[in-house]
Design a protein around this motif. Sequence first.
Motif, short mmCIF file in Angstrom:
data_model
loop_
_atom_site.label_atom_id
_atom_site.label_comp_id
_atom_site.label_asym_id
_atom_site.label_seq_id
_atom_site.Cartn_x
_atom_site.Cartn_y
_atom_site.Cartn_z
N LEU A 146 0.83 -1.21 0.00
CA LEU A 146 0.00 0.00 0.00
C LEU A 146 0.86 1.26 0.00
CD1 LEU A 146 -2.96 -0.82 2.41
CD2 LEU A 146 -3.12 -0.20 0.01
N ASN A 147 1.92 1.25 0.82
CA ASN A 147 2.80 2.44 0.88
C ASN A 147 3.46 2.68 -0.47
OD1 ASN A 147 2.13 2.64 3.52
ND2 ASN A 147 4.19 2.38 4.35
N LEU A 148 3.89 1.58 -1.12
CA LEU A 148 4.57 1.74 -2.42
C LEU A 148 3.59 2.23 -3.49
CD1 LEU A 148 6.92 -1.39 -2.49
CD2 LEU A 148 7.50 0.97 -1.91
N LEU A 149 2.38 1.64 -3.49
CA LEU A 149 1.37 2.06 -4.47
C LEU A 149 0.93 3.50 -4.21
CD1 LEU A 149 -0.85 -1.15 -4.78
CD2 LEU A 149 0.54 -0.12 -6.58
N ASP A 150 0.81 3.83 -2.91
CA ASP A 150 0.41 5.18 -2.53
C ASP A 150 1.42 6.20 -3.05
OD1 ASP A 150 -1.30 6.94 -0.92
OD2 ASP A 150 0.57 7.27 0.20
N ASN A 151 2.71 5.88 -2.88
CA ASN A 151 3.75 6.78 -3.40
C ASN A 151 3.66 6.87 -4.92
OD1 ASN A 151 4.84 7.34 -0.96
ND2 ASN A 151 6.60 5.97 -1.14
N ALA A 152 3.51 5.71 -5.57
CA ALA A 152 3.46 5.68 -7.04
C ALA A 152 2.34 6.61 -7.52
CB ALA A 152 3.25 4.26 -7.52
N LEU A 156 7.47 9.07 6.28
CA LEU A 156 7.68 7.86 7.10
C LEU A 156 7.30 6.58 6.35
CD1 LEU A 156 6.37 9.07 10.58
CD2 LEU A 156 8.73 8.66 9.92
N GLY A 157 6.55 6.75 5.25
CA GLY A 157 6.03 5.58 4.53
C GLY A 157 7.10 4.57 4.13
N LEU A 158 8.19 5.04 3.50
CA LEU A 158 9.24 4.11 3.05
C LEU A 158 10.06 3.57 4.21
CD1 LEU A 158 10.55 5.68 -0.29
CD2 LEU A 158 9.16 3.63 0.01
MG MG Z 1 4.73 7.71 1.00
#
Ligand code: MG
Length: 459
Positions: free
Chosen positions: A355-361, A421-423
């Motif tokens: 989710l964090n990776l998709l959210d960033n993308a 903080l996501g990554l």
């Molecule tokens: Mg993020």
Amino acid sequence: MMKKLFSRALFSYVLGIFVLLIVSGVILNQVVSNYVVLIAVLLTVYIVLLLMLLHVFDKYIKPIKKATKTVGKLVEGNYRARMHHPSYGSIGELSSRINQLARNLSELSIHEQMQSEQLATVFDNTVSGLVHIDQKGYIHLVNRKFLTMFGKKAKDYKGYLYYEVIPNEKIHETVQKAFLYEENVKESITHYKGIDKFYLEIVGAPIFNDRNMLKGAVLVIYDITEMKKLELTRKDFVANVSHELKTPITSIKGFSETLLDGAMDDEEARQKFIRIIYKESQRLQLLIEDLLTLSKLEKEEFQLNIVEVDVKQLLQDITPIMQSKAAKKNINVTINIDSDSTVKIDEDRVKQVILNLLDNAISYTPEDGNITLQVDEVRDQLHIRVSDTGIGIEQEALPRIFERFYRIDKARSRNTGGTGLGLAIAKHIVDVHDGKITVDSKVNEGTTFDVYLPKETAI
Ligand SMILES: [Mg+2]
Ligand SMILES: Nc1ncnc2c1ncn2[C@@H]1O[C@H](COP(=O)(O)OP(=O)(O)OP(=O)(O)O)[C@@H](O)[C@H]1O
């Protein structure tokens, strides 16, 4: 000398026998008239005396010669020398005492050798750098750690004055103070080896002899770089958290004050300000949740909740959330799943990573872009790839993006609601699974994150 003594004794002994033979010959000549009998008697006496001489030689002279030889070898340091001569009485005693002495010397030397080897091993393998300096300032010993810290070889230091070969003023001062005040002196220095920066703590400890006289000093150099870095990270973290909390709180406080000061009566302003307050409190909530997640993951007693999950099922739960977010920016999300297996992972945590990776993308890809989520298996690992056609990340920033609170463009990131903080959370989760996360990116072309997780995570 022994040889001389021995030949002199032999000579006197043979001379004595001859004198005795002549004297007894003259006396016997008076008594025995027959010459044949006389010669026979003399010959017998001669043989008896010769046998006696050989006996004395074998019993006393030979072992003494051997004893001298053995002691000579011991003096030269050959403690394995022993006397091999079967004898009794005083000579036997002498021989066994010499052998005993040789054994004791040999044990002593082995013991001494072991002790010096142990000392050298400890000296060389301590995690701190050590330098032994005598009272005149000459270096006697440097250990391996010191050489890895300051470079060069032991021979470049040994026998030289410390201030001529150690290139640091603060270290010179430490030694001088240790000599002057005759007590331990502590200093901290920063030391550069190439482009690497090290933080070192130096202790100068004076050495005294039995009569309490100064004999020199030992320099102990601790590498405190890791500790210093941790301290800096902790300071940075506190500063970052305070800053991140301050921004939404200031805005909530400011807008509520404005509302209380009269803006409440203006319908349009009220709507606008309350919406801002709501958005900022949401940011606060997200930040606090992220901080709690990080602190939970970092706890030593943290345990993953490993369950067996069907890979397809895992992704089916995630994609709808992201599809709707992507649709708002008209971003096309392609999903490729090439795995029919089940994996043993912490389902909720791994979902959070994806989710964090998709959210960033989605956040860092402009409208009408493309995002691909690909899941397959590489040997005994589950491989998750999230790639986008977004703004990309500069090469210099790539190693830092997994750091807490690191954002490339703070202003833009804040607009997207990000806290940086996501990554950091994603990397932590991957790490506790014993997995790996990598990133590849090109500015204005896009970014690809690859996550590798063991299909069966050890608990
Ligand atoms: Mg993020
Ligand atoms: N796919 C991506 N494309 C471009 N830049 C990215 C991408 N993913 C991450 N970044 C950069 O890395 C930074 C750190 O990402 P991270 O997810 O940790 O924080 P964030 O997205 O700013 O906030 P949040 O904590 O809400 O996720 C981002 O601020 C962004 O600058």
